[in-house]
Write a protein that holds these residues in place. Sequence first.
Motif, PDB file in Angstrom:
ATOM      1  N   GLU A  27       0.860  -1.181   0.000  1.00  0.00           N
ATOM      2  CA  GLU A  27       0.000   0.000   0.000  1.00  0.00           C
ATOM      3  C   GLU A  27       0.896   1.230   0.000  1.00  0.00           C
ATOM      4  OE1 GLU A  27      -3.257  -0.095  -0.245  1.00  0.00           O
ATOM      5  OE2 GLU A  27      -3.540  -2.235   0.097  1.00  0.00           O
ATOM      6  N   ASP A  28       0.329   2.378  -0.317  1.00  0.00           N
ATOM      7  CA  ASP A  28       1.126   3.605  -0.277  1.00  0.00           C
ATOM      8  C   ASP A  28       1.566   3.932   1.145  1.00  0.00           C
ATOM      9  OD1 ASP A  28       1.557   4.476  -2.928  1.00  0.00           O
ATOM     10  OD2 ASP A  28      -0.506   5.155  -3.058  1.00  0.00           O
ATOM     11  N   PHE A  29       0.641   3.859   2.093  1.00  0.00           N
ATOM     12  CA  PHE A  29       0.917   4.140   3.495  1.00  0.00           C
ATOM     13  C   PHE A  29       0.151   3.163   4.374  1.00  0.00           C
ATOM     14  CE2 PHE A  29       1.543   8.425   1.673  1.00  0.00           C
ATOM     15  CZ  PHE A  29       2.768   8.758   2.226  1.00  0.00           C
ATOM     16  N   ALA A  30       0.602   3.036   5.623  1.00  0.00           N
ATOM     17  CA  ALA A  30      -0.151   2.270   6.621  1.00  0.00           C
ATOM     18  C   ALA A  30      -1.467   2.984   6.887  1.00  0.00           C
ATOM     19  CB  ALA A  30       0.648   2.166   7.912  1.00  0.00           C
ATOM     20  N   PRO A  31      -2.534   2.220   7.143  1.00  0.00           N
ATOM     21  CA  PRO A  31      -3.815   2.847   7.485  1.00  0.00           C
ATOM     22  C   PRO A  31      -3.686   3.680   8.770  1.00  0.00           C
ATOM     23  CG  PRO A  31      -4.083   0.482   7.074  1.00  0.00           C
ATOM     24  CD  PRO A  31      -2.610   0.763   7.105  1.00  0.00           C
ATOM     25  N   ASP A  32      -4.458   4.763   8.831  1.00  0.00           N
ATOM     26  CA  ASP A  32      -4.402   5.664   9.993  1.00  0.00           C
ATOM     27  C   ASP A  32      -4.651   4.935  11.308  1.00  0.00           C
ATOM     28  OD1 ASP A  32      -3.780   7.846   8.419  1.00  0.00           O
ATOM     29  OD2 ASP A  32      -5.859   8.541   8.281  1.00  0.00           O
ATOM     30  N   ASP A  33      -5.629   4.020  11.333  1.00  0.00           N
ATOM     31  CA  ASP A  33      -5.931   3.334  12.585  1.00  0.00           C
ATOM     32  C   ASP A  33      -4.752   2.493  13.063  1.00  0.00           C
ATOM     33  OD1 ASP A  33      -6.432   1.601  10.390  1.00  0.00           O
ATOM     34  OD2 ASP A  33      -7.834   0.397  11.561  1.00  0.00           O
ATOM     35  N   LEU A  34      -4.007   1.923  12.148  1.00  0.00           N
ATOM     36  CA  LEU A  34      -2.824   1.144  12.497  1.00  0.00           C
ATOM     37  C   LEU A  34      -1.732   2.050  13.054  1.00  0.00           C
ATOM     38  CD1 LEU A  34      -1.456  -1.651  12.440  1.00  0.00           C
ATOM     39  CD2 LEU A  34      -0.664  -1.072  10.154  1.00  0.00           C
ATOM     40  N   LEU A  35      -1.528   3.193  12.425  1.00  0.00           N
ATOM     41  CA  LEU A  35      -0.520   4.142  12.913  1.00  0.00           C
ATOM     42  C   LEU A  35      -0.867   4.610  14.327  1.00  0.00           C
ATOM     43  CD1 LEU A  35      -0.027   6.237   9.658  1.00  0.00           C
ATOM     44  CD2 LEU A  35       1.600   4.601  10.640  1.00  0.00           C
ATOM     45  N   ILE A  36      -2.137   4.899  14.554  1.00  0.00           N
ATOM     46  CA  ILE A  36      -2.583   5.341  15.878  1.00  0.00           C
ATOM     47  C   ILE A  36      -2.349   4.240  16.903  1.00  0.00           C
ATOM     48  CG2 ILE A  36      -4.623   5.941  17.254  1.00  0.00           C
ATOM     49  CD1 ILE A  36      -5.641   7.405  14.662  1.00  0.00           C
ATOM     50  N   GLU A  37      -2.733   3.005  16.539  1.00  0.00           N
ATOM     51  CA  GLU A  37      -2.564   1.855  17.445  1.00  0.00           C
ATOM     52  C   GLU A  37      -1.093   1.653  17.813  1.00  0.00           C
ATOM     53  OE1 GLU A  37      -2.829  -2.940  16.870  1.00  0.00           O
ATOM     54  OE2 GLU A  37      -4.466  -1.757  16.028  1.00  0.00           O
ATOM     55  N   MET A  38      -0.197   1.899  16.871  1.00  0.00           N
ATOM     56  CA  MET A  38       1.233   1.700  17.100  1.00  0.00           C
ATOM     57  C   MET A  38       1.916   2.932  17.697  1.00  0.00           C
ATOM     58  SD  MET A  38       2.321  -0.481  13.739  1.00  0.00           S
ATOM     59  CE  MET A  38       3.952  -0.849  14.398  1.00  0.00           C
ATOM     60  N   GLY A  39       1.176   4.044  17.824  1.00  0.00           N
ATOM     61  CA  GLY A  39       1.743   5.261  18.375  1.00  0.00           C
ATOM     62  C   GLY A  39       2.708   5.946  17.419  1.00  0.00           C
ATOM     63  N   GLY A  52       7.308  -1.101   6.763  1.00  0.00           N
ATOM     64  CA  GLY A  52       6.733  -2.435   6.659  1.00  0.00           C
ATOM     65  C   GLY A  52       6.205  -2.893   8.002  1.00  0.00           C
ATOM     66  N   LEU A  53       5.390  -3.952   7.946  1.00  0.00           N
ATOM     67  CA  LEU A  53       4.789  -4.474   9.171  1.00  0.00           C
ATOM     68  C   LEU A  53       4.417  -5.927   8.973  1.00  0.00           C
ATOM     69  CD1 LEU A  53       3.595  -3.758  12.021  1.00  0.00           C
ATOM     70  CD2 LEU A  53       1.410  -3.468  10.833  1.00  0.00           C
ATOM     71  N   TYR A  54       4.659  -6.729  10.001  1.00  0.00           N
ATOM     72  CA  TYR A  54       4.217  -8.127  10.022  1.00  0.00           C
ATOM     73  C   TYR A  54       3.008  -8.228  10.931  1.00  0.00           C
ATOM     74  CZ  TYR A  54       3.977 -13.011  11.415  1.00  0.00           C
ATOM     75  OH  TYR A  54       3.541 -14.287  11.696  1.00  0.00           O
ATOM     76  N   GLU A  55       1.944  -8.836  10.445  1.00  0.00           N
ATOM     77  CA  GLU A  55       0.762  -9.106  11.255  1.00  0.00           C
ATOM     78  C   GLU A  55       0.541 -10.606  11.266  1.00  0.00           C
ATOM     79  OE1 GLU A  55      -2.727  -6.110  11.396  1.00  0.00           O
ATOM     80  OE2 GLU A  55      -2.140  -6.290   9.287  1.00  0.00           O
ATOM     81  N   GLY A  56       0.590 -11.179  12.438  1.00  0.00           N
ATOM     82  CA  GLY A  56       0.373 -12.616  12.552  1.00  0.00           C
ATOM     83  C   GLY A  56       0.987 -13.144  13.829  1.00  0.00           C
TER      84      GLY A  56
END
Length: 133
Positions: free
Chosen positions: A41-53, A62-66
């Motif tokens: 994606e172009d950028f991480a979703p806003d909710d993910l950025l907020i969750e990660m601070g 990049g990010l690993y989810e799992g």
Amino acid sequence: MHSTDHFAPTLAEIEALALAAREALPGQFAGPARAVVLRVEDFAPDDLLIEMGIEDAFDLTGLYEGIPMTEKSVSDPGGPDLIWLFRRPILDEWAARGDVTLGDLVAHVYVHELAHHFGWSDDDIAMIDRWWE
């Protein structure tokens, strides 16, 4: 169109670089790595950025989810593990560095996220990704 025109790599081109990095992994890792879904994606979703601070979306390439393979059990909920690569932050880092190819940077980010999936140590990562040499 002039030969001096330049265009930023597309999402599909970043994905192709990551998939090439996956195929270049040693055999014992390439197969299991194919089970991890790749999304660019172009950028991480806003909710993910907020969750990660994270305040600046350019700070996350990049990010690993799992659930890492070393921690999985049969009672874990189904669903594929996922690696996200974020095109714009990767391109920004690539431009700022100026000393690596885009393919090498994408491979580095991808392998770093894949390391979370495999539960690799820093020494394990260094055997696969010679980034710091």
